[in-house]
Write an enzyme that holds these catalytic residues in place. Structure first.
Site, mmCIF file in Angstrom:
data_model
loop_
_atom_site.group_PDB
_atom_site.id
_atom_site.type_symbol
_atom_site.label_atom_id
_atom_site.label_comp_id
_atom_site.label_asym_id
_atom_site.label_seq_id
_atom_site.Cartn_x
_atom_site.Cartn_y
_atom_site.Cartn_z
ATOM 1 N N GLU A 200 0.837 -1.212 0.000
ATOM 2 C CA GLU A 200 0.000 0.000 0.000
ATOM 3 C C GLU A 200 0.873 1.263 0.000
ATOM 4 O O GLU A 200 0.609 2.220 0.740
ATOM 5 C CB GLU A 200 -0.945 -0.015 1.204
ATOM 6 N N GLU A 280 -6.677 -7.519 -1.526
ATOM 7 C CA GLU A 280 -7.278 -7.566 -0.195
ATOM 8 C C GLU A 280 -8.757 -7.248 -0.321
ATOM 9 O O GLU A 280 -9.129 -6.098 -0.557
ATOM 10 C CB GLU A 280 -6.625 -6.554 0.767
#
Length: 650
Positions: A200, A280
């Site tokens: 991320e 995710e």
């Protein structure tokens, strides 16, 4: 003729086909790998046009996050078989740097959380694997997986192209990546089909210029290649940040919980004609202390899953298997001044389809029903439920007071430091000059017996108990003002000042990673205007040395707080899972047979600590409780978890 890499990175045509990994090109009755423009697709996972290929055949990634470091090794097989029974074909895990290099330069992948053993278990059970090696992982894990000893060097700039940081990353990756390379799918010796680059990173600012961010990612990718990583590499970001960590030739993936079609279209717009992969899909959420337990609406859950499948997207269920932040491994958040510092609880149940203790939730059966229909073949039955022992209770007795504990630890080498200044945890010269990572730091000094007022200046990270002559005078927290006053009688017995500082978890996400030092930062205490010096620092991190030392100590009965409480009991019936009921406790930690189970706090939401069966023994068992705030008398076992009142996240 174009190369395979060119085809993988630049092909712009769209193609729709079966993506369940069962389609192939039939030649003379044989199922052969596909050929594209005269090139046979490779054995490895290959991103071409709108889908993935494995062994040259279309392959839909049906993955679940299962963290080997949050579940005991004896239970790994059970959880993986349950993932298979849900219809998954892949196991995904992070690799925490701080778990495998706890002290500067001391790198290992063995012990209880043996990474190779986990990979071999996945391979043995015929599952594929995705590895997310960091160096930063977030994951609601202490410091996002970064070792706290990085904070000892003020010139290090985390998650950047900073020379000192890259040097430490290179040393670690030079050991980790060659190990992982041995178990790549394309070698025929292992299950690993893909690797994630960083984590991320599009959301990270940290005072870093975009060009420097790109240089950092390119450096990490070069290390992957240098150390033999040949499988597919991808980046992962949430909606809104997708594209901010973009690298040419590197697949982008997306993270989200709701509005699947919208977010997948966002990814498709940025990256047309490449496979869609939700790296995710959040099946639940984590909890902070003082919050309610987060759960997800089942109708919304099913709707979003069906939407992801309708978009022909591969998926990683995050989390598929809930777990536990054993010991001091929980992380924290600090998103804004308004929300403040929010440490994560011990349970990482996450409202996952397979719960922290291995039960199958309603979500599990939703996934199984949908994926069984998708595969059009019967799925294996999940393993039977784990045995749970009956509720019972045992008497707790005071074992070692705080002052006695400090004296006992003082008998060990390098756990105490004297200084005229208050030192933070990271700057202490303990653990091979790596500083203190976790637990508690005790400081003591004296003031004149006639002292009427103590003036405290400094920043508390994260919670500080202040005692004068063994009496609690004040508790300061992360949110307190930097200046505080304590009034005294002026006729003190000894005027012995003790501070007990607790690291409640370093922040694991956001732009404050470089300032995660713990202690009484820039702390000063004045007695009637005169600065107190000569501080004795004692590390209370419940290391293996400390645990072994206190296990051999004779009981020293003292009812003052904090205190170590102890009970010993025999289990002669069948060993099983259980849950320690902490409803009557205050705040502290629990050790079971010398294993640091985790933290508890009556702030909630969780009111039990999951105690897995492998930690218990037939015969004698010992439980030690380090209680900070209450006198406690009973250790109670429950047959079910109590994770608190719930709140719907979606």
């Amino acid at each position: 003729m174009p190369s395979l890499d060119t085809l993988e990175e630049n092909d712009g045509r769209n193609e729709r086909n079966s993506v369940l990994g069962k389609s192939c090109e039939i030649v003379d009755g044989k199922c052969l790998p596909y050929e594209v423009n005269g090139l046979k697709l490779p054995k490895r996972l290959f991103a071409f046009r709108s889908k993935f290929y494995l062994n040259g055949r279309p392959f839909l990634i049906l993955s679940g996050a299962f963290h080997y470091f949050r579940t005991l090794p004896e239970q790994w097989g059970d959880r993986i078989l349950k993932m298979q029974a849900a219809g998954l074909n892949t196991v995904e895990t992070y690799v925490p740097w701080n778990l495998h290099e706890p002290y500067d330069g001391m790198i290992h992948f063995g012990g209880r959380w043996n990474l190779v053993d986990f990979i071999k278990m996945v391979h043995k059970l015929k599952m594929k694997m995705i590895i997310r090696p960091g160096p930063y992982i977030c994951s609601e894990w202490e410091f996002g997986g970064l070792p706290s000893w990085l904070l000892r060097q003020s010139t290090i700039k985390l998650r950047s192209h900073n020379k000192e940081f890259l040097s430490k990353v290179t040393r670690y990756f030079s050991r980790l990546l060659p190990l992982l390379a041995q178990y790549q799918y394309s070698t025929g010796n292992g299950p690993i089909i893909a690797f994630q680059l960083e984590n991320e990173y599009g959301a990270y600012v940290g005072g870093i210029k975009p060009s420097e961010k790109t240089s950092y990612l390119l450096f990490l990718k070069s290390l992957f290649k240098t150390y033999g990583i040949n499988e597919l590499i991808f980046t992962s970001d949430s909606s809104g940040d997708i594209g901010k960590s973009r690298l040419p030739g590197t697949l982008m993936t997306i993270n989200f919980q709701t509005q699947a079609t919208k977010h997948l279209n966002e990814l498709k717009t940025l990256q047309p004609d490449r496979p869609l992969f939700v790296a995710e899909w959040w099946t639940g959420w984590f909890d902070h202390w003082f919050e309610k337990h987060h759960i997800i609406n089942l109708e919304s859950f099913e709707h979003e899953l069906l939407s992801i499948i309708a978009n022909n997207a591969s998926i990683n269920f995050y989390m598929m298997v809930g777990g536990t932040n054993f010991g001091f491994w929980n992380g924290a958040n600090n998103h804004s001044i308004e929300s403040g510092y929010q440490p994560t609880i011990t349970s990482y149940d996450y409202d996952a389809p397979i719960t922290e203790d291995g039960r199958l939730s309603n979500k599990f059966f939703i996934i199984r029903r949908i994926l069984e229909k998708l595969s059009q073949t019967p799925l294996p039955e999940p393993p039977s439920k784990s045995h749970v022992i009956k509720p019972r209770s045992y008497d707790l007795t005071p074992f070692l007071s705080l002052s006695k504990l400090v004296k006992v630890i003082g008998q060990l080498a390098n756990y105490q430091t004297k200084s005229n200044y208050m030192l933070n945890m990271e700057s202490l010269d303990v653990h091979s000059q790596s500083g203190q990572s976790f637990g508690f730091l005790h400081l003591q000094s004296h003031c004149p017996k006639s002292t009427k007022q103590l003036l405290l200046k400094g920043v508390v990270r994260d919670r500080m108990y202040i005692y004068v002559d063994r009496k609690l005078k004040k508790i300061l927290t992360h949110r307190e003002e930097p200046t505080n006053i304590i009034e005294l009688s002026g006729a003190n017995e000894q005027c012995k000042i003790e501070l007990l500082l607790e690291n409640m978890g370093r922040v694991n996400y956001g732009n404050v990673l470089n300032i995660q030092h713990k202690g009484f930062l820039e702390g000063e205490i004045f007695a009637d205007g005169v600065k107190i010096k000569k501080w004795l620092h004692t590390v209370i991190d419940f290391s293996e040395e400390i645990i072994e030392k206190i296990a051999n100590e004779e009981s020293y009965v003292d009812h003052s707080l904090p205190n170590l409480y102890k009970t010993e009991f025999n289990l002669d019936d069948k060993i099983g899972d259980t849950f320690i009921d902490t409803s009557d406790f205050g705040k502290g930690i629990i050790l079971v047979n010398d294993f640091l189970l985790g933290k508890y706090w009556n702030a909630g939401p969780q009111r039990t600590l999951y105690l897995p069966a492998p930690l218990l023994r037939n015969g004698k068992n010992t439980v030690v409780v380090f209680e900070l705030e209450k006198n406690i008398t009973k250790l109670k076992f429950s047959n079910k978890p109590m994770l608190g009142k719930v709140t719907l996240r979606a």
